[in-house]
Design an enzyme around this catalytic site. Structure first.
Site, mmCIF file in Angstrom:
data_model
loop_
_atom_site.group_PDB
_atom_site.id
_atom_site.type_symbol
_atom_site.label_atom_id
_atom_site.label_comp_id
_atom_site.label_asym_id
_atom_site.label_seq_id
_atom_site.Cartn_x
_atom_site.Cartn_y
_atom_site.Cartn_z
ATOM 1 N N LYS A 1 9.610 38.127 52.126
ATOM 2 C CA LYS A 1 9.411 38.473 53.528
ATOM 3 C C LYS A 1 8.140 39.307 53.726
ATOM 4 C CE LYS A 1 13.507 36.500 53.950
ATOM 5 N NZ LYS A 1 14.060 36.406 52.597
ATOM 6 N N ARG B 1 9.101 35.531 29.505
ATOM 7 C CA ARG B 1 10.345 35.914 30.168
ATOM 8 C C ARG B 1 10.573 37.404 30.084
ATOM 9 N NH1 ARG B 1 14.883 36.104 27.453
ATOM 10 N NH2 ARG B 1 14.302 34.395 26.050
ATOM 11 N N ASP C 1 19.406 47.518 51.217
ATOM 12 C CA ASP C 1 18.534 46.353 51.395
ATOM 13 C C ASP C 1 17.551 46.708 52.498
ATOM 14 O OD1 ASP C 1 17.307 43.951 52.060
ATOM 15 O OD2 ASP C 1 19.099 42.767 51.664
ATOM 16 N N TYR D 1 23.310 40.217 55.595
ATOM 17 C CA TYR D 1 22.676 38.920 55.387
ATOM 18 C C TYR D 1 23.727 37.938 54.875
ATOM 19 C CZ TYR D 1 20.114 35.326 52.814
ATOM 20 O OH TYR D 1 19.675 34.123 52.313
#
Length: 363
Positions: free
Chosen positions: A199, A48, A174, A100
């Site tokens: 993406k 982690r 973004d 978004y």
């Protein structure tokens, strides 16, 4: 100077000295041996906190964004939450109205739990200055997308950053729609650039992931702490896949842009189309910003357009397309189409959507 493609292929951790393998192995280990108490064998202790594949991918993104640091997250919304919780708690966020849908949902419904006040603006260029003057240091974050999702409006990042920094606010861009290939937002004054790795960076529709790049050590320290404390970390195989996808971004991105420009021109000439949003068109309202901020003035691989006949015509177009698959997301090898008002932005009230240009007939 090495080109983008060369840097994309060669960036990351050094090649394995023990085997000489050209392809980095996938380190699936969740824990790492220690010689003595508190003295690990290398720089890794627990999966982690750190993993070689994650570190290698982060180094590659930092290289391509001309950034000092990059921090990978398990999803775009995990990264969004980390930025807002870490940098904007008990303060004010100014955001574009056209965003978004997932970002808008977080700002509307979850951000208030952290004492965050949000102001949505229609024109960030003209409305930010008065808000900075009114709230001064209380504005901690200015959140923009350029191009915006899904109307593809562009923001002059430097102009916005210059205004935001008079009030010491952090500018978050973004950059998902363009990727590091087309635009490097930090070079234009942004403090943080965020990418949905899902993406264009990964590019193969098989990884859910996000990455944030910045030049500020304090921002990196804050985001890394939140990522580790909340456990919003991507797995090693996802990092390996995303890093592999990154190596061909310089081939996929311009190809997508060439295709998008050709399609946008066909749509613009069609009597069945009301409006085409594409930054690569010469007559696009924000074309000057694209020429200033985008690599070679390219428009990217995303188009949106309004079709005559309303939402029924839009649905018929998407459901009947043979070359475009009706599906959410973007940036993979496949060509996709969607109706944001009924899909990714469906949770937004209709009057809010339409105020930002997201109509029921927008594809």
């Amino acid at each position: 100077m090495e080109g983008f493609g060369t840097r994309a292929i060669r960036s990351g951790l050094p090649r394995d000295a023990g085997t000489g393998a050209l392809v980095e192995p996938v380190f699936l280990a969740t824990t790492f041996a220690q010689h003595h108490v508190g003295s690990p064998t290398g720089s890794y202790i627990y999966g982690r906190s750190a993993n070689p594949n994650r570190e290698s991918f982060e180094k590659a993104i930092a290289e391509l964004e001309s950034a000092e640091y990059a921090v990978a997250f398990s999803s775009g919304m995990a990264a969004t939450a980390a930025v807002l919780q870490g940098l904007a708690a008990n303060s004010h966020v100014v955001a574009m109205g056209s965003l978004y849908g997932g970002t808008h949902r977080y700002l509307m419904h979850l951000a208030p739990a952290f004492g965050i006040k949000v102001s949505f603006v229609d024109d960030i260029h003209t409305e930010l200055g008065p808000l900075i003057s009114e709230f001064k240091e209380k504005v901690a974050v200015v959140w923009i997308e350029s191009p915006s999702n899904p109307t593809l409006s562009l923001v002059d990042i430097k102009a916005v950053a210059d205004i935001a920094h008079t009030g010491a606010a952090h500018v978050v861009v973004d950059n998902t729609f363009l990727s590091p290939y087309f635009q490097n937002s930090l070079k234009h004054g942004a403090d943080i650039v965020l990418h949905s790795v899902t993406k264009y960076i990964n590019g193969h529709s098989d990884v859910l992931m996000d990455v944030i790049a910045s030049n500020c050590p304090e921002i990196k320290k804050t985001l890394s702490f939140i990522k580790n404390a909340t456990g919003s970390v991507p797995g090693p195989f996802d990092c390996w896949l995303a890093h592999r996808g990154l190596k061909t971004l310089h081939l996929r991105a311009p190809a997508a842009s060439r295709s998008a420009l050709a399609i946008a021109k066909v749509l613009a000439a069609s009597p069945l189309v009301l409006r085409v949003n594409y930054p690569g068109l010469d007559n696009y309202p924000d074309r000057a910003i694209a020429l200033k901020q985008h690599r070679d003035g390219l428009g990217g691989g995303m188009i949106s357009f309004r079709i005559r006949g309303g939402p029924d015509a839009a649905a018929k177009f998407c459901e009947g397309s043979k070359l475009f698959t009706l599906a959410e997301s973007l940036g993979g090898l496949e060509s996709l189409c969607k109706i944001p008002a009924a899909m990714t932005h469906g949770a937004m009230p209709q009057h809010v959507r339409e105020k930002g240009g997201i109509y029921d007939d927008l594809i």
